[in-house]
Design an enzyme around this catalytic site. Structure first.
Site, PDB file in Angstrom:
ATOM      1  N   GLY A  10       0.825  -1.205   0.000  1.00 47.28           N
ATOM      2  CA  GLY A  10       0.000   0.000   0.000  1.00 47.28           C
ATOM      3  C   GLY A  10       0.861   1.257   0.000  1.00 47.28           C
ATOM      4  O   GLY A  10       2.093   1.193   0.038  1.00 47.28           O
ATOM      5  N   MET A  11       0.189   2.410  -0.033  1.00 44.60           N
ATOM      6  CA  MET A  11       0.908   3.693  -0.127  1.00 44.60           C
ATOM      7  C   MET A  11       1.881   3.871   1.041  1.00 44.60           C
ATOM      8  O   MET A  11       3.071   4.161   0.836  1.00 44.60           O
ATOM      9  CB  MET A  11      -0.108   4.845  -0.147  1.00 44.60           C
ATOM     10  CG  MET A  11       0.521   6.209  -0.238  1.00 44.60           C
ATOM     11  SD  MET A  11      -0.689   7.514  -0.521  1.00 44.60           S
ATOM     12  CE  MET A  11      -1.558   7.549   1.049  1.00 44.60           C
ATOM     13  N   LEU A  12       1.410   3.690   2.262  1.00 45.90           N
ATOM     14  CA  LEU A  12       2.294   3.812   3.419  1.00 45.90           C
ATOM     15  C   LEU A  12       3.220   2.607   3.520  1.00 45.90           C
ATOM     16  O   LEU A  12       4.407   2.740   3.844  1.00 45.90           O
ATOM     17  CB  LEU A  12       1.464   3.938   4.709  1.00 45.90           C
ATOM     18  CG  LEU A  12       2.259   3.907   6.015  1.00 45.90           C
ATOM     19  CD1 LEU A  12       3.221   5.087   6.108  1.00 45.90           C
ATOM     20  CD2 LEU A  12       1.313   3.907   7.226  1.00 45.90           C
ATOM     21  N   ILE A  48      -5.307 -10.649   6.282  1.00 44.93           N
ATOM     22  CA  ILE A  48      -5.469 -10.459   7.736  1.00 44.93           C
ATOM     23  C   ILE A  48      -6.822 -10.929   8.254  1.00 44.93           C
ATOM     24  O   ILE A  48      -6.969 -11.154   9.453  1.00 44.93           O
ATOM     25  CB  ILE A  48      -5.211  -8.985   8.159  1.00 44.93           C
ATOM     26  CG1 ILE A  48      -6.132  -8.015   7.400  1.00 44.93           C
ATOM     27  CG2 ILE A  48      -3.735  -8.617   7.994  1.00 44.93           C
ATOM     28  CD1 ILE A  48      -6.178  -6.615   7.996  1.00 44.93           C
ATOM     29  N   ALA A  71      -5.433  -2.182   5.811  1.00 50.36           N
ATOM     30  CA  ALA A  71      -6.763  -1.731   6.217  1.00 50.36           C
ATOM     31  C   ALA A  71      -7.638  -1.577   4.990  1.00 50.36           C
ATOM     32  O   ALA A  71      -7.145  -1.553   3.863  1.00 50.36           O
ATOM     33  CB  ALA A  71      -6.668  -0.381   6.938  1.00 50.36           C
ATOM     34  N   THR A  73      -9.248   1.144   3.399  1.00 46.53           N
ATOM     35  CA  THR A  73      -9.028   2.586   3.569  1.00 46.53           C
ATOM     36  C   THR A  73      -9.974   3.457   2.735  1.00 46.53           C
ATOM     37  O   THR A  73      -9.872   4.679   2.789  1.00 46.53           O
ATOM     38  CB  THR A  73      -7.571   2.952   3.194  1.00 46.53           C
ATOM     39  OG1 THR A  73      -7.320   2.499   1.854  1.00 46.53           O
ATOM     40  CG2 THR A  73      -6.578   2.312   4.137  1.00 46.53           C
ATOM     41  N   TYR A 136     -15.775   3.868   8.903  1.00 49.02           N
ATOM     42  CA  TYR A 136     -14.317   3.754   8.798  1.00 49.02           C
ATOM     43  C   TYR A 136     -13.677   4.078  10.157  1.00 49.02           C
ATOM     44  O   TYR A 136     -12.895   3.285  10.690  1.00 49.02           O
ATOM     45  CB  TYR A 136     -13.782   4.706   7.718  1.00 49.02           C
ATOM     46  CG  TYR A 136     -12.263   4.796   7.701  1.00 49.02           C
ATOM     47  CD1 TYR A 136     -11.485   3.731   7.262  1.00 49.02           C
ATOM     48  CD2 TYR A 136     -11.608   5.953   8.155  1.00 49.02           C
ATOM     49  CE1 TYR A 136     -10.094   3.813   7.259  1.00 49.02           C
ATOM     50  CE2 TYR A 136     -10.225   6.042   8.150  1.00 49.02           C
ATOM     51  CZ  TYR A 136      -9.461   4.979   7.712  1.00 49.02           C
ATOM     52  OH  TYR A 136      -8.088   5.054   7.715  1.00 49.02           O
ATOM     53  N   LYS A 140     -11.822   1.356  12.665  1.00 50.57           N
ATOM     54  CA  LYS A 140     -10.411   1.536  13.025  1.00 50.57           C
ATOM     55  C   LYS A 140     -10.276   1.644  14.557  1.00 50.57           C
ATOM     56  O   LYS A 140      -9.320   1.142  15.142  1.00 50.57           O
ATOM     57  CB  LYS A 140      -9.835   2.796  12.363  1.00 50.57           C
ATOM     58  CG  LYS A 140      -9.670   2.705  10.851  1.00 50.57           C
ATOM     59  CD  LYS A 140      -8.581   1.738  10.399  1.00 50.57           C
ATOM     60  CE  LYS A 140      -7.184   2.176  10.755  1.00 50.57           C
ATOM     61  NZ  LYS A 140      -6.153   1.247  10.228  1.00 50.57           N
TER      62      LYS A 140
HETATM   63  N1  LIG Z   1      -4.600   7.366   3.680  1.00 51.56           N
HETATM   64  C1  LIG Z   1      -4.837   8.162   4.709  1.00 51.56           C
HETATM   65  O1  LIG Z   1      -5.075   9.380   4.546  1.00 51.56           O
HETATM   66  C2  LIG Z   1      -4.799   7.612   6.119  1.00 51.56           C
HETATM   67  C3  LIG Z   1      -5.072   8.481   7.188  1.00 51.56           C
HETATM   68  C4  LIG Z   1      -5.023   7.966   8.492  1.00 51.56           C
HETATM   69  C5  LIG Z   1      -4.700   6.642   8.718  1.00 51.56           C
HETATM   70  N2  LIG Z   1      -4.460   5.824   7.666  1.00 51.56           N
HETATM   71  C6  LIG Z   1      -4.120   4.419   7.930  1.00 51.56           C
HETATM   72  O2  LIG Z   1      -2.817   4.186   7.415  1.00 51.56           O
HETATM   73  C7  LIG Z   1      -2.708   2.826   6.974  1.00 51.56           C
HETATM   74  C8  LIG Z   1      -2.154   2.793   5.556  1.00 51.56           C
HETATM   75  O3  LIG Z   1      -2.994   3.545   4.705  1.00 51.56           O
HETATM   76  P1  LIG Z   1      -2.703   3.697   3.140  1.00 51.56           P
HETATM   77  O4  LIG Z   1      -3.282   5.009   2.745  1.00 51.56           O
HETATM   78  O5  LIG Z   1      -1.286   3.362   2.851  1.00 51.56           O
HETATM   79  O6  LIG Z   1      -3.677   2.572   2.583  1.00 51.56           O
HETATM   80  P2  LIG Z   1      -3.582   1.651   1.300  1.00 51.56           P
HETATM   81  O7  LIG Z   1      -2.696   2.265   0.257  1.00 51.56           O
HETATM   82  O8  LIG Z   1      -4.999   1.337   0.958  1.00 51.56           O
HETATM   83  O9  LIG Z   1      -2.840   0.351   1.862  1.00 51.56           O
HETATM   84  C9  LIG Z   1      -3.504  -0.627   2.606  1.00 51.56           C
HETATM   85  C10 LIG Z   1      -3.029  -1.977   2.130  1.00 51.56           C
HETATM   86  O10 LIG Z   1      -3.715  -2.988   2.879  1.00 51.56           O
HETATM   87  C11 LIG Z   1      -4.103  -3.999   1.969  1.00 51.56           C
HETATM   88  N3  LIG Z   1      -5.211  -4.803   2.467  1.00 51.56           N
HETATM   89  C12 LIG Z   1      -6.543  -4.563   2.339  1.00 51.56           C
HETATM   90  N4  LIG Z   1      -7.255  -5.592   2.838  1.00 51.56           N
HETATM   91  C13 LIG Z   1      -6.357  -6.510   3.292  1.00 51.56           C
HETATM   92  C14 LIG Z   1      -6.472  -7.787   3.880  1.00 51.56           C
HETATM   93  N5  LIG Z   1      -7.664  -8.342   4.110  1.00 51.56           N
HETATM   94  N6  LIG Z   1      -5.348  -8.460   4.213  1.00 51.56           N
HETATM   95  C15 LIG Z   1      -4.124  -7.903   3.983  1.00 51.56           C
HETATM   96  N7  LIG Z   1      -3.942  -6.699   3.405  1.00 51.56           N
HETATM   97  C16 LIG Z   1      -5.054  -6.011   3.060  1.00 51.56           C
HETATM   98  C17 LIG Z   1      -4.478  -3.221   0.717  1.00 51.56           C
HETATM   99  O11 LIG Z   1      -4.579  -4.084  -0.401  1.00 51.56           O
HETATM  100  P3  LIG Z   1      -5.651  -3.694  -1.571  1.00 51.56           P
HETATM  101  O12 LIG Z   1      -5.195  -2.400  -2.141  1.00 51.56           O
HETATM  102  O13 LIG Z   1      -5.505  -4.853  -2.522  1.00 51.56           O
HETATM  103  O14 LIG Z   1      -6.985  -3.598  -0.910  1.00 51.56           O
HETATM  104  C18 LIG Z   1      -3.320  -2.234   0.640  1.00 51.56           C
HETATM  105  O15 LIG Z   1      -2.191  -2.786  -0.008  1.00 51.56           O
HETATM  106  C19 LIG Z   1      -4.099   2.220   7.118  1.00 51.56           C
HETATM  107  O16 LIG Z   1      -4.135   1.469   8.296  1.00 51.56           O
HETATM  108  C20 LIG Z   1      -5.023   3.434   7.225  1.00 51.56           C
HETATM  109  O17 LIG Z   1      -6.180   3.147   7.968  1.00 51.56           O
HETATM  110  C21 LIG Z   1      -4.497   6.264   6.361  1.00 51.56           C
END
Ligand SMILES: NC(=O)c1ccc[n+]([C@@H]2O[C@H](COP(=O)([O-])OP(=O)(O)OC[C@H]3O[C@@H](n4cnc5c(N)ncnc54)[C@H](OP(=O)(O)O)[C@@H]3O)[C@@H](O)[C@H]2O)c1
Length: 294
Positions: A10-12, A48, A71, A73, A136, A140
């Site tokens: 994912g992005m992070l 997960i 997550a 997201t 959401y 979380k």
């Molecule tokens: N983006 C924001 O602005 C933001 C703000 C606050 C907190 N956060 C938190 O920061 C974290 C990272 O966010 P991000 O923006 O990097 O999100 P992201 O790019 O959507 O990365 C999340 C990763 O988790 C994977 N995933 C989804 N369902 C899964 C499962 N059942 N088992 C294993 N992996 C799974 C996704 O795969 P798929 O793409 O294939 O679904 C994706 O690779 C998350 O916990 C999010 O809640 C994000």
């Protein structure tokens, strides 16, 4: 230190793995899949929501710590399908926390500003009362609770408004839209702290080697509205042909109620004398530079 990362594609996740490796950690990348077109280092499938999958991958690799970034997201997606939000964000985290707790593994759970309702109108500390407005945020928060209940050596790391070169983010969307639009209407009455995934990844990497387990707010410093962020992004990207216009959130079509003010004060880091995150404007400039080199 052996560190397993969930959501590593994912992005992070991608920046987290890079920061951990740069700090000398042995990193085990896990995810449920990889987005179309993305080029990522070798990784191991781990869903997960499937306890057997989590237990077998974790026991095979015997990590000292797990950074749990996976997550669901899509905030509006969570509103439309709350059961799926809870399946991934609550049950998924439950599985990870149970395995960490049972095997004495340190767990760092990435959480969100959406656990707050935004009515405080001053920066939220780690000790403020949570009250999520959306599925959401609620799912979380459920993840935070199971993490704290099942895993003694845990970090809950709340962040907000993430942007990074390895995923879809607000600044990236603004730059792409500006290529074809002369005008962008952007919400001007929601305030938060934009955060570069690289800065968050570096702070998480430092935190997990500390014995001071607990809850942390980690964002870039300062705050702004989506309108301010859009304007600054286009200025830094050298876009002069697109006008950014302010609109109220009430006119933006979304099924999700969002906090109007969700600035996170880094109180835990402040108390420890470790609050040194860069201002969001500096972080944004760094992102624009990295984007140009991609
Ligand atoms: N983006 C924001 O602005 C933001 C703000 C606050 C907190 N956060 C938190 O920061 C974290 C990272 O966010 P991000 O923006 O990097 O999100 P992201 O790019 O959507 O990365 C999340 C990763 O988790 C994977 N995933 C989804 N369902 C899964 C499962 N059942 N088992 C294993 N992996 C799974 C996704 O795969 P798929 O793409 O294939 O679904 C994706 O690779 C998350 O916990 C999010 O809640 C994000």
């Amino acid at each position: 230190m052996r560190v397993l990362v969930t959501g590593a594609n994912g992005m992070l996740g991608i920046d987290l793995c890079a920061a951990l490796e740069a700090a000398g950690c042995h990193v085990i990348r896990t995810d449920v899949g990889v987005r179309e077109g993305a080029v990522v280092p070798p990784w191991e499938p781990m869903n997960i929501t499937d306890m057997q999958s989590v237990a077998s991958v974790v026991l095979k690799h015997q990590p000292d710590a797990i950074v749990h970034s996976a997550a669901y997201t899509d905030v509006d997606g969570c509103t439309r399908d709350p059961d799926l939000a809870y399946r991934i964000n609550a049950l998924g985290t439950w599985n990870v926390a149970a395995v960490c707790g049972a095997h004495n593994i340190i767990m760092a759970y990435i959480s969100t500003d959406f656990v707050f309702d935004g009515t405080k109108n001053a920066p939220y500390t780690e000790f403020d009362t949570v009250n999520p407005l959306s599925p959401y945020g609620a799912s979380k928060l459920a993840g935070e609770k199971v993490t704290a209940q099942l895993c003694r050596k845990h970090f809950i790391i709340r962040t907000s408004w993430l942007f990074g070169v390895h995923g879809k983010s607000f600044p990236g969307t603004m730059i792409n839209l500006a290529k074809t639009r002369s005008e962008l209407n952007i919400v001007c009455d929601q305030t938060g702290s934009p955060t570069h995934t690289v800065d968050l990844a570096n702070t998480v990497t430092h935190l997990i080697t500390s014995p001071l387990y607990g809850t942390y707010h980690v964002t870039n410093s300062g705050h702004c509205t989506w309108f301010d962020l859009a304007k600054r992004t286009l200025e830094l990207a050298g876009v002069t042909t697109t006008e950014v216009k302010p609109i109220p959130a009430s006119t933006w079509p979304s099924p999700t109620v969002r906090p109007t003010y969700s600035v996170l004060r880094h109180f835990s880091l402040e108390l420890q004398g470790k609050d040194n995150l860069a201002p969001w404007e500096v972080a944004l400039e760094h992102y624009i530079t990295l984007r140009g080199t991609e």
